[in-house]
Design a protein around this motif. Structure first.
Motif, PDB file in Angstrom:
ATOM      1  N   LEU A   3       0.836  -1.205   0.000  1.00  0.00           N
ATOM      2  CA  LEU A   3       0.000   0.000   0.000  1.00  0.00           C
ATOM      3  C   LEU A   3       0.872   1.257   0.000  1.00  0.00           C
ATOM      4  O   LEU A   3       0.495   2.281   0.516  1.00  0.00           O
ATOM      5  CB  LEU A   3      -0.907  -0.007   1.241  1.00  0.00           C
ATOM      6  CG  LEU A   3      -2.069   0.983   1.301  1.00  0.00           C
ATOM      7  CD1 LEU A   3      -3.079   0.697   0.214  1.00  0.00           C
ATOM      8  CD2 LEU A   3      -2.726   0.953   2.652  1.00  0.00           C
ATOM      9  N   HIS A   4       2.072   1.160  -0.558  1.00  0.00           N
ATOM     10  CA  HIS A   4       3.003   2.287  -0.496  1.00  0.00           C
ATOM     11  C   HIS A   4       2.406   3.515  -1.182  1.00  0.00           C
ATOM     12  O   HIS A   4       2.059   3.481  -2.359  1.00  0.00           O
ATOM     13  CB  HIS A   4       4.332   1.916  -1.148  1.00  0.00           C
ATOM     14  CG  HIS A   4       5.392   2.948  -0.951  1.00  0.00           C
ATOM     15  ND1 HIS A   4       5.781   3.381   0.282  1.00  0.00           N
ATOM     16  CD2 HIS A   4       6.139   3.636  -1.830  1.00  0.00           C
ATOM     17  CE1 HIS A   4       6.725   4.290   0.154  1.00  0.00           C
ATOM     18  NE2 HIS A   4       6.960   4.465  -1.113  1.00  0.00           N
ATOM     19  N   SER A   5       2.280   4.604  -0.406  1.00  0.00           N
ATOM     20  CA  SER A   5       1.586   5.800  -0.893  1.00  0.00           C
ATOM     21  C   SER A   5       2.505   6.984  -1.137  1.00  0.00           C
ATOM     22  O   SER A   5       2.057   7.996  -1.680  1.00  0.00           O
ATOM     23  CB  SER A   5       0.501   6.211   0.116  1.00  0.00           C
ATOM     24  OG  SER A   5      -0.378   5.139   0.360  1.00  0.00           O
ATOM     25  N   GLY A   6       3.743   6.909  -0.710  1.00  0.00           N
ATOM     26  CA  GLY A   6       4.697   7.971  -1.008  1.00  0.00           C
ATOM     27  C   GLY A   6       4.437   9.273  -0.290  1.00  0.00           C
ATOM     28  O   GLY A   6       4.672  10.352  -0.844  1.00  0.00           O
ATOM     29  N   PHE A   7       3.984   9.216   0.979  1.00  0.00           N
ATOM     30  CA  PHE A   7       3.695  10.451   1.701  1.00  0.00           C
ATOM     31  C   PHE A   7       4.945  11.308   1.876  1.00  0.00           C
ATOM     32  O   PHE A   7       4.883  12.535   1.753  1.00  0.00           O
ATOM     33  CB  PHE A   7       3.096  10.132   3.074  1.00  0.00           C
ATOM     34  CG  PHE A   7       1.654   9.706   3.021  1.00  0.00           C
ATOM     35  CD1 PHE A   7       0.651  10.644   2.848  1.00  0.00           C
ATOM     36  CD2 PHE A   7       1.291   8.381   3.140  1.00  0.00           C
ATOM     37  CE1 PHE A   7      -0.683  10.270   2.796  1.00  0.00           C
ATOM     38  CE2 PHE A   7      -0.033   7.990   3.092  1.00  0.00           C
ATOM     39  CZ  PHE A   7      -1.023   8.933   2.922  1.00  0.00           C
ATOM     40  N   GLU A   8       6.076  10.692   2.183  1.00  0.00           N
ATOM     41  CA  GLU A   8       7.281  11.476   2.447  1.00  0.00           C
ATOM     42  C   GLU A   8       7.776  12.168   1.184  1.00  0.00           C
ATOM     43  O   GLU A   8       8.196  13.325   1.228  1.00  0.00           O
ATOM     44  CB  GLU A   8       8.360  10.568   3.039  1.00  0.00           C
ATOM     45  CG  GLU A   8       7.986  10.011   4.402  1.00  0.00           C
ATOM     46  CD  GLU A   8       9.056   9.121   5.007  1.00  0.00           C
ATOM     47  OE1 GLU A   8      10.198   9.121   4.480  1.00  0.00           O
ATOM     48  OE2 GLU A   8       8.773   8.434   5.993  1.00  0.00           O
ATOM     49  N   LYS A   9       7.728  11.481   0.062  1.00  0.00           N
ATOM     50  CA  LYS A   9       8.123  12.095  -1.212  1.00  0.00           C
ATOM     51  C   LYS A   9       7.169  13.229  -1.575  1.00  0.00           C
ATOM     52  O   LYS A   9       7.595  14.304  -2.026  1.00  0.00           O
ATOM     53  CB  LYS A   9       8.120  11.030  -2.313  1.00  0.00           C
ATOM     54  CG  LYS A   9       8.627  11.517  -3.669  1.00  0.00           C
ATOM     55  CD  LYS A   9      10.131  11.619  -3.711  1.00  0.00           C
ATOM     56  CE  LYS A   9      10.655  11.880  -5.123  1.00  0.00           C
ATOM     57  NZ  LYS A   9      12.118  11.969  -5.157  1.00  0.00           N
ATOM     58  N   THR A  10       5.889  12.997  -1.356  1.00  0.00           N
ATOM     59  CA  THR A  10       4.891  14.026  -1.663  1.00  0.00           C
ATOM     60  C   THR A  10       5.107  15.273  -0.818  1.00  0.00           C
ATOM     61  O   THR A  10       4.965  16.401  -1.304  1.00  0.00           O
ATOM     62  CB  THR A  10       3.478  13.472  -1.438  1.00  0.00           C
ATOM     63  OG1 THR A  10       3.286  12.310  -2.251  1.00  0.00           O
ATOM     64  CG2 THR A  10       2.416  14.504  -1.783  1.00  0.00           C
ATOM     65  N   ALA A  11       5.463  15.072   0.470  1.00  0.00           N
ATOM     66  CA  ALA A  11       5.654  16.222   1.368  1.00  0.00           C
ATOM     67  C   ALA A  11       6.713  17.172   0.857  1.00  0.00           C
ATOM     68  O   ALA A  11       6.613  18.397   1.035  1.00  0.00           O
ATOM     69  CB  ALA A  11       6.036  15.720   2.766  1.00  0.00           C
ATOM     70  N   GLU A  12       7.750  16.628   0.206  1.00  0.00           N
ATOM     71  CA  GLU A  12       8.838  17.464  -0.284  1.00  0.00           C
ATOM     72  C   GLU A  12       8.440  18.279  -1.511  1.00  0.00           C
ATOM     73  O   GLU A  12       9.212  19.133  -1.957  1.00  0.00           O
ATOM     74  CB  GLU A  12      10.049  16.586  -0.598  1.00  0.00           C
ATOM     75  CG  GLU A  12      10.597  15.873   0.645  1.00  0.00           C
ATOM     76  CD  GLU A  12      11.638  14.816   0.305  1.00  0.00           C
ATOM     77  OE1 GLU A  12      12.066  14.754  -0.869  1.00  0.00           O
ATOM     78  OE2 GLU A  12      12.009  14.046   1.207  1.00  0.00           O
ATOM     79  N   HIS A  13       7.251  18.023  -2.060  1.00  0.00           N
ATOM     80  CA  HIS A  13       6.772  18.761  -3.228  1.00  0.00           C
ATOM     81  C   HIS A  13       5.502  19.555  -2.914  1.00  0.00           C
ATOM     82  O   HIS A  13       4.776  19.961  -3.815  1.00  0.00           O
ATOM     83  CB  HIS A  13       6.498  17.795  -4.389  1.00  0.00           C
ATOM     84  CG  HIS A  13       7.749  17.173  -4.938  1.00  0.00           C
ATOM     85  ND1 HIS A  13       8.394  16.133  -4.298  1.00  0.00           N
ATOM     86  CD2 HIS A  13       8.482  17.437  -6.048  1.00  0.00           C
ATOM     87  CE1 HIS A  13       9.460  15.775  -5.003  1.00  0.00           C
ATOM     88  NE2 HIS A  13       9.543  16.549  -6.060  1.00  0.00           N
ATOM     89  N   ARG A  14       5.204  19.743  -1.628  1.00  0.00           N
ATOM     90  CA  ARG A  14       4.053  20.527  -1.192  1.00  0.00           C
ATOM     91  C   ARG A  14       4.514  21.558  -0.173  1.00  0.00           C
ATOM     92  O   ARG A  14       5.492  21.338   0.540  1.00  0.00           O
ATOM     93  CB  ARG A  14       2.979  19.636  -0.547  1.00  0.00           C
ATOM     94  CG  ARG A  14       2.417  18.556  -1.446  1.00  0.00           C
ATOM     95  CD  ARG A  14       1.535  19.138  -2.556  1.00  0.00           C
ATOM     96  NE  ARG A  14       0.928  18.079  -3.371  1.00  0.00           N
ATOM     97  CZ  ARG A  14       1.488  17.532  -4.435  1.00  0.00           C
ATOM     98  NH1 ARG A  14       2.699  17.936  -4.813  1.00  0.00           N
ATOM     99  NH2 ARG A  14       0.875  16.598  -5.129  1.00  0.00           N
ATOM    100  N   THR A  15       3.816  22.681  -0.090  1.00  0.00           N
ATOM    101  CA  THR A  15       4.128  23.638   0.965  1.00  0.00           C
ATOM    102  C   THR A  15       3.717  23.052   2.306  1.00  0.00           C
ATOM    103  O   THR A  15       2.975  22.066   2.374  1.00  0.00           O
ATOM    104  CB  THR A  15       3.399  24.976   0.752  1.00  0.00           C
ATOM    105  OG1 THR A  15       1.979  24.758   0.876  1.00  0.00           O
ATOM    106  CG2 THR A  15       3.704  25.569  -0.624  1.00  0.00           C
TER     107      THR A  15
END
Length: 592
Positions: free
Chosen positions: A240-252
């Motif tokens: 269920l890998h959702s990539g929250f940490e990667k996404t955080a680096e591309h959001r304010t």
């Protein structure tokens, strides 16, 4: 190198050549050390009685590729990666962070899994997502991604990616030509079995999940059986890998505030606050007292809602004869979600907390509804205990099952009811209070036996403590009366709508916050809360821009489920369901 942390002085005296630097930021101490000395340093930090850093919260890394002032090696050479160790001393109630710059590509550093067993999975995750090799690791394989995956997603030169989605306007896009078609052969492959399994010819390998309902999510457990007895068991993550940490680096920082509640959708309020507290520490936001009181009330309601999900589903897993309890638990949980909906319009993914306070005040009916609920709930909780606590069938499925002792639980980085069920009274609300928890009178329930029944007793006692905290919060809310619920700093929080009509300055602040976001100072912080499942923390690294340079999420379920490898051997296969249920996991938070 001046610091008030006594751990640093001992470390410098013991390893004068290995300590490269010390920084203090927002009350947190970070020690920069030589990678070649990481093993002796970590062993010293764990074994010295004046230090006793026995709990390894996480091991992770930072890719410095785009940092303006990267950390270099001792000789001044470039180091793209820095390995980060977040530690905690249960004895001295003290945190410490180590950072070790690692040269080369692939970068290599010694494993500390022999010092803290918790590092086993965290180092595997760091290897998986960053490509850092840990020498001497007992089982260095990918843990979240398939073993044949190409690349390491948390490296800065790895694209954010994403699969194309078909909409009416792009249905003729060539990228979607094969959507829904089988375009590759799907040969049957042998199950992926951990290399440390016995390999004996007289045992059988059995897969439990990832579709099995009793795994509480898309969790696969590889089980080695000798008859009905478990020889080995290994959780297999990453479905269920959702990539929250990667996404955080591309959001304010504001944009990502809506994501944490989607990790552990059973405890959305707790997840949201953990992230918000880290951001507030980074920018030094000042939260008004009324906002903190409301936060505490909602957090404890969320704890009750999460424990209700647990007690209902675990009971259904164990004994169909008590299946009605699931309906009762959901009945009470719906009342809590009604309160959430009244407060913010949402039931699961609430996103009600914001940097500096709350998005808006609670409605006037809030205290009355909450008081009515806790009065009602206490009677229902008595009924739950009448059904379960002395029920011989229920107790036979839990007592002496899924046993783990305190030393094993600490070594594996377990927190929450799993650790407190071993007699260790560690609770972030007491050890590192937030939102004014130090002003509330409550106890930390513990049980000494370390089995599934102890975890049941801990969670039931926690629910009673949560009711007490909520009552105290309602009294505090009455005393504090109406007042501000946000930090007045307009560079952090949106101005009230009425100000936009009369103040050009307010309009400018609004425009800047919405289009660009705020700019925290460069630095790093770790903040955590006592999630219903254990310690949930966010480690944020800021480079001065409006987006986190690095966001590491320390989820309690990730460490807690690793204890299955210790609990399962020697047990009956039929007890595996009780083990998973007693740990209480949410796979969205495990896989992140």
């Amino acid at each position: 190198m001046s610091t008030s942390n006594p751990s640093v002085h001992k470390l410098q005296a013991q390893f004068p050549q290995a300590v490269l630097g010390v920084t203090d930021f927002r009350g947190e101490t970070t020690v920069l050390v030589r990678a070649s000395e990481i093993g002796p340093i970590c062993r010293f930090l764990r074994d010295d009685p004046d230090l006793a850093y026995d709990l390894c919260l996480f091991v992770s890394a930072i890719d410095q590729l785009h940092l303006p002032n990267p950390i270099t090696s001792r000789d001044g050479g470039p180091c793209r990666f820095v390995v980060v160790y977040q530690l905690f001393s249960l004895k001295h109630n003290r945190r410490l962070r180590l950072k070790a710059p690692v040269p080369g590509d692939p970068p290599r550093i010694d494993s500390v899994a022999s010092i803290w067993p918790a590092a086993d999975w965290h180092e595997r995750e760091t290897f998986d997502l960053f490509g850092i090799h840990f020498r001497g690791h007992p089982d260095l394989r990918r843990i979240l991604l398939p073993h044949d995956w190409v690349g390491h997603p948390l490296r800065k030169d790895y694209p954010l990616g994403g699969e194309p989605v078909q909409f009416t306007v792009n249905r003729d896009d060539p990228e979607l030509a094969n959507l829904g078609k089988q375009i590759m052969d799907a040969p049957t492959k042998e199950s992926d079995v951990p290399p440390w399994f016995s390999g004996r010819p007289d045992t059988m390998i059995l897969n439990v999940g990832p579709q099995h309902p009793a795994t509480h999510g898309v969790l696969r457990i590889v089980v080695e059986l000798e008859g009905e007895r478990i020889v080995n068991a290994a959780p297999d993550l990453g479905h269920l890998h959702s990539g929250f940490e990667k996404t955080a680096e591309h959001r304010t920082y504001q944009q990502f505030a809506t994501y944490p509640s989607r990790m552990d959708y059973v405890a959305g309020m707790s997840n949201d606050l953990s992230y918000i507290l880290a951001v507030e520490k980074l920018v030094e936001a000042q939260v008004p007292p009324r906002a903190n009181i409301i936060r505490v009330i909602l957090l404890e309601l969320q704890r009750l809602a999460a424990h209700l999900i647990w007690i209902g589903t675990q009971t259904l897993d164990l004994a169909g004869t008590i299946h009605a309890l699931l309906q009762y638990a959901f009945r009470e949980r719906e009342m809590i979600l009604d309160i959430f909906e009244m407060v913010c319009g949402a039931r699961l993914t609430t996103s009600y907390f914001t940097t500096g306070g709350l998005r808006w005040d609670v409605p006037p009916a809030f205290p009355t509804k909450v008081r009515e609920f806790v009065d009602y709930f206490e009677k229902r909780l008595d009924e739950y205990e009448a059904m379960l606590t002395h029920n011989p069938i229920y107790r036979s499925r839990l007592e002496g099952i899924a046993v783990i002792n305190a030393e094993q639980a600490i070594g594996l980085g377990c927190t929450g009811p799993v650790l407190r069920g071993c007699g260790i009274g560690y609770d972030v609300r007491k050890s590192m209070p937030y939102c004014g928890y130090e002003e509330y009178d409550f106890e930390i329930p513990t049980r000494p036996y370390g089995d599934a029944y102890s975890r049941y007793q801990v969670r039931v006692a926690e629910m009673r403590q949560s009711v007490s905290i909520i009552r105290q919060g309602l009294e505090k809310l009455k005393k504090v009366g109406p007042g501000p619920i946000k930090d007045p700093n307009r560079k952090l929080t949106l101005p009230p709508r009425e100000e936009l009509e009369t103040s050009m300055e307010a309009l400018i602040h609004h425009f800047k916050l919405v289009t660009e976001g705020f700019h925290p100072p460069a630095g790093e912080v770790y903040s955590s809360v006592e999630n219903p499942k254990g310690e949930l923390g966010f480690y944020l690294v800021s480079d001065g821009n409006p987006r986190p340079y690095r966001c590491k999420i320390r989820g309690p379920s990730f460490s807690n489920i690793s204890a299955l490898q210790v609990m399962a051997p020697g047990s009956l296969f039929s007890d595996l369901v009780a083990m998973v249920g007693s740990i209480d996991i949410t796979l969205g938070e495990v896989d992140r």
